[in-house]
Enzyme design. Structure first.
Site, PDB file in Angstrom:
ATOM      1  N   TYR A  86      12.110 -11.926  85.713  1.00 46.57           N
ATOM      2  CA  TYR A  86      10.868 -12.062  85.509  1.00 46.57           C
ATOM      3  C   TYR A  86      10.529 -11.548  83.853  1.00 46.57           C
ATOM      4  O   TYR A  86       9.670 -11.701  83.337  1.00 46.57           O
ATOM      5  CB  TYR A  86       9.675 -11.497  86.288  1.00 46.57           C
ATOM      6  CG  TYR A  86       9.723 -12.122  87.573  1.00 46.57           C
ATOM      7  CD1 TYR A  86       9.335 -13.265  87.786  1.00 46.57           C
ATOM      8  CD2 TYR A  86      10.223 -11.317  88.686  1.00 46.57           C
ATOM      9  CE1 TYR A  86       9.235 -14.107  89.112  1.00 46.57           C
ATOM     10  CE2 TYR A  86      10.107 -11.972  89.899  1.00 46.57           C
ATOM     11  CZ  TYR A  86       9.753 -13.272  90.059  1.00 46.57           C
ATOM     12  OH  TYR A  86       9.631 -13.802  91.452  1.00 46.57           O
ATOM     13  N   HIS A 122       4.087 -13.925  82.323  1.00 48.91           N
ATOM     14  CA  HIS A 122       3.242 -12.912  83.285  1.00 48.91           C
ATOM     15  C   HIS A 122       3.698 -11.582  82.870  1.00 48.91           C
ATOM     16  O   HIS A 122       3.372 -10.587  83.622  1.00 48.91           O
ATOM     17  CB  HIS A 122       3.731 -13.296  84.747  1.00 48.91           C
ATOM     18  CG  HIS A 122       2.588 -13.249  85.739  1.00 48.91           C
ATOM     19  ND1 HIS A 122       1.272 -13.355  85.267  1.00 48.91           N
ATOM     20  CD2 HIS A 122       2.319 -13.318  87.282  1.00 48.91           C
ATOM     21  CE1 HIS A 122       0.393 -13.384  86.167  1.00 48.91           C
ATOM     22  NE2 HIS A 122       0.927 -13.328  87.562  1.00 48.91           N
ATOM     23  N   ASN A 148       0.830  -9.094  92.379  1.00 47.82           N
ATOM     24  CA  ASN A 148      -0.337  -9.222  93.103  1.00 47.82           C
ATOM     25  C   ASN A 148      -0.630  -8.138  93.860  1.00 47.82           C
ATOM     26  O   ASN A 148      -1.826  -8.066  94.541  1.00 47.82           O
ATOM     27  CB  ASN A 148      -0.022 -10.097  94.238  1.00 47.82           C
ATOM     28  CG  ASN A 148       0.185 -11.707  93.813  1.00 47.82           C
ATOM     29  OD1 ASN A 148      -0.149 -11.941  92.545  1.00 47.82           O
ATOM     30  ND2 ASN A 148       0.652 -12.453  94.395  1.00 47.82           N
ATOM     31  N   ASN A 201      -4.360 -12.556  89.379  1.00 47.21           N
ATOM     32  CA  ASN A 201      -3.901 -11.939  90.673  1.00 47.21           C
ATOM     33  C   ASN A 201      -3.840 -10.368  90.509  1.00 47.21           C
ATOM     34  O   ASN A 201      -4.292  -9.591  91.294  1.00 47.21           O
ATOM     35  CB  ASN A 201      -3.011 -12.623  91.412  1.00 47.21           C
ATOM     36  CG  ASN A 201      -3.460 -13.842  92.144  1.00 47.21           C
ATOM     37  OD1 ASN A 201      -4.729 -14.313  92.291  1.00 47.21           O
ATOM     38  ND2 ASN A 201      -2.439 -14.820  92.366  1.00 47.21           N
TER      39      ASN A 201
END
Length: 187
Positions: free
Chosen positions: A14, A19, A66, A112
């Protein structure tokens, strides 16, 4: 004392995604302050610095996005911090790519990670620095978009945005009034 939190996801896969611009900005904060992420505590990787004689923690939650609120709540409780001593940096799909927007409070919007933080803390009136990621030319579902890699041609734009976000966070940690920082960096 002050806590700067950059949101992202902990896995290498990631690292270069939209994000993770909060993680990138936290890295820029640490670099600006001349410190490295050396400690693991409260489900976060933490760098410690001093700004104007006051301790500043720069944190990257090692939970997934999250569940970011768990790390933030643990750090806030451990160091007995108030909401005035917190700033969160994160990606925002509602802003055009590369834009930086600072606010003293707000909702979670579609994010989130921010939903998790607000739910865990029980309040939403803390400073946040949003880095815009929306690209009008890319029409893919939001969940796929935020987890996709930043395009090479946009690298300089996002590098500049994360550096501006880091500078703004360090000013806030140093006691600069949020309206002054907003006036300088929003746009």
């Amino acid at each position: 004392m002050f806590l700067i939190v950059g949101l992202g996801n902990p896995e290498v896969k990631y690292e270069k995604t939209f994000h993770n611009v909060g993680f990138l900005a936290a890295g820029d904060c640490a670099a600006l302050l001349g410190v490295k992420f050396k400690k693991k505590e409260c489900e976060a990787s933490v760098a410690e610095a001093f700004v104007k004689g006051e301790k500043v923690l720069v944190a990257r939650p090692v939970t997934y996005m999250n569940a970011s609120g768990r790390a933030v709540k643990q750090l806030m409780n451990k160091y007995k911090l108030t909401k005035e001593e917190l700033v969160v940096i994160y990606d925002d799909y509602d802003l055009p790519k590369g834009h930086v927007r600072i606010r003293p409070a707000g909702s979670a919007g579609t994010h989130n990670g921010m939903r998790s933080i607000i739910a865990e803390l029980g309040f939403s009136d803390f400073a946040r620095i949003r880095i815009g990621i929306r690209d009008e030319e890319r029409d893919i579902p939001l969940i796929n978009y935020v987890l996709s890699d930043i395009l090479k041609e946009d690298y300089d734009l996002f590098s500049s945005a994360t550096k501006r976000a880091a500078e703004a966070a360090v000013l806030l940690a140093g006691g600069e009034r949020i309206d002054n920082v907003m006036g300088k960096y929003n746009g």
